[in-house]
Design an enzyme around this catalytic site. Structure first.
Site, PDB file in Angstrom:
ATOM      1  N   ARG A  61       3.502   1.900  25.833  1.00 43.66           N
ATOM      2  CA  ARG A  61       2.939   2.320  24.547  1.00 43.66           C
ATOM      3  C   ARG A  61       2.871   3.833  24.459  1.00 43.66           C
ATOM      4  O   ARG A  61       3.147   4.430  23.421  1.00 43.66           O
ATOM      5  CB  ARG A  61       1.541   1.728  24.371  1.00 43.66           C
ATOM      6  N   HIS A 100      -8.138  -1.261   5.807  1.00 46.63           N
ATOM      7  CA  HIS A 100      -8.439  -2.537   6.461  1.00 46.63           C
ATOM      8  C   HIS A 100      -9.010  -3.492   5.416  1.00 46.63           C
ATOM      9  O   HIS A 100      -9.858  -3.088   4.615  1.00 46.63           O
ATOM     10  CB  HIS A 100      -9.448  -2.316   7.596  1.00 46.63           C
ATOM     11  N   ASN A 149      -6.419   4.865   7.785  1.00 46.88           N
ATOM     12  CA  ASN A 149      -6.006   3.454   7.803  1.00 46.88           C
ATOM     13  C   ASN A 149      -6.697   2.720   6.660  1.00 46.88           C
ATOM     14  O   ASN A 149      -7.725   3.165   6.156  1.00 46.88           O
ATOM     15  CB  ASN A 149      -6.417   2.821   9.139  1.00 46.88           C
ATOM     16  N   ASN A 196       0.834  -1.215   0.000  1.00 44.27           N
ATOM     17  CA  ASN A 196       0.000   0.000   0.000  1.00 44.27           C
ATOM     18  C   ASN A 196       0.866   1.261   0.000  1.00 44.27           C
ATOM     19  O   ASN A 196       0.558   2.226  -0.714  1.00 44.27           O
ATOM     20  CB  ASN A 196      -0.968  -0.019   1.188  1.00 44.27           C
ATOM     21  N   ARG A 240       0.620  -2.083  15.273  1.00 42.93           N
ATOM     22  CA  ARG A 240       0.464  -1.753  16.697  1.00 42.93           C
ATOM     23  C   ARG A 240      -0.813  -0.951  16.944  1.00 42.93           C
ATOM     24  O   ARG A 240      -1.245  -0.175  16.088  1.00 42.93           O
ATOM     25  CB  ARG A 240       1.662  -0.918  17.162  1.00 42.93           C
ATOM     26  N   ILE A 241      -1.367  -1.153  18.138  1.00 44.09           N
ATOM     27  CA  ILE A 241      -2.481  -0.318  18.584  1.00 44.09           C
ATOM     28  C   ILE A 241      -1.910   1.074  18.871  1.00 44.09           C
ATOM     29  O   ILE A 241      -0.822   1.199  19.436  1.00 44.09           O
ATOM     30  CB  ILE A 241      -3.091  -0.887  19.887  1.00 44.09           C
TER      31      ILE A 241
END
Ligand code: GRF
Length: 203
Positions: A67, A111, A109, A15, A93-94
């Site tokens: 995080r 998906h 994002n 992407n 990662r979150i």
């Protein structure tokens, strides 16, 4: 006005490549990728960045105690690069709420399912196992809820008899690599209007 883009990656980066290609070919005008940031040292996406003379940065999560500390570091990199738009492209990662808030409606994002179906990991396998007849991909703004933000674009592909996670993923990926640059172009051209959950594409 130039839109500075930073791309967060963890893996192979097809992407990322589709967006690099769209910018280099003039398909997306007025945008520049100023940084590709990876949480994985050996991500092939970093090699793709290097091949196109785009600064690639490996930010090692193991060097940070939490995080939040890691994402604070990412935010400083994004700010140093004068980032206007953050793209998540296979970033695993979150992301902490504070980083998402800093880029509200400026973080996108992709998906590999038709959201809100099949959130999270292995979306293509989830679709095969559920037995849906159509799946696809979704480009969306990022909100704290996982895979939950306002939808920008979706593309649909059929699920065929005998499909496996791999064959469906490959069919969806072809559409991802078209949808992501399309969505970025709309953002860069100022054609995305966000009103709550609803994204309208302006003429
Ligand atoms: C894609 O399937 C994307 O939808 C998901 O992770 C995968 C990344 O692929 N979020 P690539 O690294 O862009 O090739």
């Amino acid at each position: 006005m130039m839109t500075n883009i930073s791309v967060l990656v963890s893996g192979r980066g097809t992407n990322l490549q589709s967006i690099i290609d769209a910018i280099e070919s003039g398909g997306i005008a007025g945008a520049k990728i100023t940084a590709v940031i990876s949480d994985k040292k050996d991500a092939y996406a970093l090699t793709r960045a290097e091949n196109h003379k785009i600064p690639g940065i490996f930010a090692d999560p193991k060097s940070f105690s939490s995080r939040q500390a890691y994402d604070d570091h990412l935010l400083s990199i994004l700010q140093e690069n004068k980032t206007d738009l953050v793209l998540l492209a296979g970033y695993l990662r979150i992301i902490s709420d504070s980083l998402i808030a800093a880029y509200e409606n400026r973080m996108i994002n992709i998906h590999p399912s038709l959201l809100p179906s099949f959130r999270g990991l292995h979306a293509q396998q989830q679709a095969v196992e559920y037995g849906v007849k159509f799946s696809g991909c979704t480009v969306h703004f990022v909100e704290p809820a996982l895979d939950g933000g306002p939808v920008i674009l979706q593309k649909v592909v059929p699920v065929l008899d005998g499909d496996t996670e791999e064959t469906l993923a490959a069919r969806i990926l072809v559409e991802e690599n078209k949808a992501y640059p399309e969505a970025v172009k709309l953002f860069v051209e100022g054609k995305l209007k966000v009103d709550g959950r609803i994204v309208t594409i302006l003429e």
